[in-house]
Design an enzyme around this catalytic site. Sequence first.
Site, PDB file in Angstrom:
ATOM      1  N   VAL A  16       7.443  42.455  44.636  1.00  0.00           N
ATOM      2  CA  VAL A  16       6.072  42.394  44.116  1.00  0.00           C
ATOM      3  C   VAL A  16       5.908  41.226  43.133  1.00  0.00           C
ATOM      4  O   VAL A  16       4.889  40.527  43.144  1.00  0.00           O
ATOM      5  CB  VAL A  16       5.668  43.734  43.461  1.00  0.00           C
ATOM      6  CG1 VAL A  16       4.224  43.677  42.977  1.00  0.00           C
ATOM      7  CG2 VAL A  16       5.851  44.886  44.435  1.00  0.00           C
ATOM      8  N   LYS A  40      16.920  40.096  35.229  1.00  0.00           N
ATOM      9  CA  LYS A  40      18.217  40.611  34.777  1.00  0.00           C
ATOM     10  C   LYS A  40      19.372  39.718  35.218  1.00  0.00           C
ATOM     11  O   LYS A  40      20.250  39.394  34.444  1.00  0.00           O
ATOM     12  CB  LYS A  40      18.396  42.007  35.414  1.00  0.00           C
ATOM     13  CG  LYS A  40      18.717  43.082  34.428  1.00  0.00           C
ATOM     14  CD  LYS A  40      18.874  44.472  35.026  1.00  0.00           C
ATOM     15  CE  LYS A  40      19.021  44.589  36.508  1.00  0.00           C
ATOM     16  NZ  LYS A  40      18.736  45.885  37.062  1.00  0.00           N
ATOM     17  N   LYS A  98       4.962  53.562  39.050  1.00  0.00           N
ATOM     18  CA  LYS A  98       4.405  54.926  39.057  1.00  0.00           C
ATOM     19  C   LYS A  98       5.335  55.931  38.387  1.00  0.00           C
ATOM     20  O   LYS A  98       4.888  56.844  37.712  1.00  0.00           O
ATOM     21  CB  LYS A  98       4.065  55.373  40.477  1.00  0.00           C
ATOM     22  CG  LYS A  98       5.148  55.185  41.511  1.00  0.00           C
ATOM     23  CD  LYS A  98       4.926  53.947  42.332  1.00  0.00           C
ATOM     24  CE  LYS A  98       6.226  53.492  42.951  1.00  0.00           C
ATOM     25  NZ  LYS A  98       6.073  52.792  44.195  1.00  0.00           N
ATOM     26  N   GLU A 122      -3.271  49.909  38.548  1.00  0.00           N
ATOM     27  CA  GLU A 122      -3.869  50.160  39.870  1.00  0.00           C
ATOM     28  C   GLU A 122      -2.802  50.105  40.980  1.00  0.00           C
ATOM     29  O   GLU A 122      -2.843  50.891  41.931  1.00  0.00           O
ATOM     30  CB  GLU A 122      -4.963  49.109  40.143  1.00  0.00           C
ATOM     31  CG  GLU A 122      -5.732  49.313  41.421  1.00  0.00           C
ATOM     32  CD  GLU A 122      -6.584  50.581  41.413  1.00  0.00           C
ATOM     33  OE1 GLU A 122      -7.543  50.651  40.628  1.00  0.00           O
ATOM     34  OE2 GLU A 122      -6.289  51.491  42.202  1.00  0.00           O
ATOM     35  N   GLY A 180      10.362  45.806  52.695  1.00  0.00           N
ATOM     36  CA  GLY A 180      10.053  45.850  51.259  1.00  0.00           C
ATOM     37  C   GLY A 180       9.111  46.985  50.887  1.00  0.00           C
ATOM     38  O   GLY A 180       8.482  46.957  49.833  1.00  0.00           O
ATOM     39  N   GLU A 183      11.405  52.387  48.107  1.00  0.00           N
ATOM     40  CA  GLU A 183      11.996  52.277  46.771  1.00  0.00           C
ATOM     41  C   GLU A 183      13.462  51.909  46.923  1.00  0.00           C
ATOM     42  O   GLU A 183      14.076  52.188  47.968  1.00  0.00           O
ATOM     43  CB  GLU A 183      11.882  53.621  46.040  1.00  0.00           C
ATOM     44  CG  GLU A 183      10.458  54.115  45.851  1.00  0.00           C
ATOM     45  CD  GLU A 183       9.611  53.146  45.043  1.00  0.00           C
ATOM     46  OE1 GLU A 183       9.969  52.864  43.898  1.00  0.00           O
ATOM     47  OE2 GLU A 183       8.586  52.667  45.563  1.00  0.00           O
ATOM     48  N   ASP A 194       7.944  59.963  44.982  1.00  0.00           N
ATOM     49  CA  ASP A 194       7.023  58.845  44.775  1.00  0.00           C
ATOM     50  C   ASP A 194       5.569  59.318  44.983  1.00  0.00           C
ATOM     51  O   ASP A 194       4.680  58.994  44.192  1.00  0.00           O
ATOM     52  CB  ASP A 194       7.383  57.726  45.772  1.00  0.00           C
ATOM     53  CG  ASP A 194       6.479  56.521  45.667  1.00  0.00           C
ATOM     54  OD1 ASP A 194       6.748  55.663  44.809  1.00  0.00           O
ATOM     55  OD2 ASP A 194       5.490  56.449  46.416  1.00  0.00           O
ATOM     56  N   LYS A 198       2.424  59.499  42.172  1.00  0.00           N
ATOM     57  CA  LYS A 198       1.083  58.956  42.442  1.00  0.00           C
ATOM     58  C   LYS A 198       0.031  60.050  42.315  1.00  0.00           C
ATOM     59  O   LYS A 198      -1.063  59.807  41.807  1.00  0.00           O
ATOM     60  CB  LYS A 198       1.050  58.314  43.831  1.00  0.00           C
ATOM     61  CG  LYS A 198       1.872  57.032  43.878  1.00  0.00           C
ATOM     62  CD  LYS A 198       2.099  56.575  45.297  1.00  0.00           C
ATOM     63  CE  LYS A 198       2.887  55.276  45.345  1.00  0.00           C
ATOM     64  NZ  LYS A 198       3.445  55.002  46.662  1.00  0.00           N
ATOM     65  N   GLY A 296       4.128  46.923  50.112  1.00  0.00           N
ATOM     66  CA  GLY A 296       4.319  45.555  50.589  1.00  0.00           C
ATOM     67  C   GLY A 296       3.977  44.550  49.499  1.00  0.00           C
ATOM     68  O   GLY A 296       3.218  44.857  48.569  1.00  0.00           O
TER      69      GLY A 296
HETATM   70  N1  HSE Z   1       7.818  53.000  48.064  1.00  0.00           N
HETATM   71  C1  HSE Z   1       6.411  52.985  47.884  1.00  0.00           C
HETATM   72  C2  HSE Z   1       5.745  53.428  49.157  1.00  0.00           C
HETATM   73  C3  HSE Z   1       5.965  51.618  47.477  1.00  0.00           C
HETATM   74  O1  HSE Z   1       6.384  53.374  50.197  1.00  0.00           O
HETATM   75  O2  HSE Z   1       4.588  53.850  49.133  1.00  0.00           O
HETATM   76  C4  HSE Z   1       4.519  51.526  47.073  1.00  0.00           C
HETATM   77  O3  HSE Z   1       4.239  52.321  45.961  1.00  0.00           O
END
Ligand code: HSE
Length: 319
Positions: A16, A40, A98, A122, A180, A183, A194, A198, A296
């Site tokens: 990102v 890092k 998130k 967002e 990509g 996570e 995840d 959200k 993405g």
């Molecule tokens: N791993 C998350 C997903 C990335 O697949 O939705 C976007 O938040």
Amino acid sequence: MSRKNLNIGLFGFGVVGHGLYEVLQKTPGLQATIKNICVKDKDKKRQIGPENFTYDKNDILNDPDINVIVELIDDADAAYEIVSAALKKGKAVVSANKKMVAEHFQELLQLQRENNVPLLYEAAACASMPIIRNLEEYYDNDLLESIEGIVNGSTNYILTKTFAENLSYDAALKQAQDLGFAESNPILDTGGFDAKYKLQILLAHSFGYIAKPEELYNIGIDGIGDLELKYAKEKGLKIKLVAQAFKGAEGSISAFVIPKFVGPEDRLYHVDDVFNGVITKTSFADTHFFVGRGAGAYPTASAVLSDISALSYDYRYEY
Ligand code: HSE
């Protein structure tokens, strides 16, 4: 409207972060410049030269010229350290994290209030789909009754590929990682964590309810077996991982993440691949349906860009 010039200190240069760097180059109208990038790993090969990077977070946090911190790192604990330090220093923050927001919601609200600085995120919920901004802005008087949707791109991608294209679960997950979407610890996606983070964010902006992660039960896609897939196929259904929240009697709120069978009459049936879809139900408008890419590099960077742009006119969430 007069807009502020923004000097950005960026944390993280992964999928990102790099996406944001590129979209900013393509957005000449916005007076926002990345002044420094903290990463890092000194030895990692990157597409831009080492002079753009620092390895010490204080180079950014203590730079008085930097007025916006964009936090795009992978580690929620390290992210919280950076974000809380930045807010205490009066710097506005944009984050896509998130897990960090969900785990530290109350503290982050307090830090924003105490220091009178905004934190926007967002990109943390449904990537490019502007769901938080809509929840914040549109439904002030037309009250929300429920919100339900597909909010994780990776699991939707995996479910689509295994169901429609008969790809194996492992192969579909590998594709989601290579693209990509997933996570770095994909259990967060496949276990529904995840999606739960959200959902917490959506709950805060739809019902003003700040839930702790342990309050919401999440069941992921790991337990979906051949039997369920066969059943769905026979009945003309699909399986979708759905995050749901609705108001019950006397203002009680129920919220959870579960895999669901959905038929073609359900709008979520038609949300495939990496797309997310969210249906809101309100007192007067009946329903709205939001759809957009849920993961993405560019779609997520687009939401970060939108937050950066909003900071140029001092936008902040009211909750
Ligand atoms: N791993 C998350 C997903 C990335 O697949 O939705 C976007 O938040």
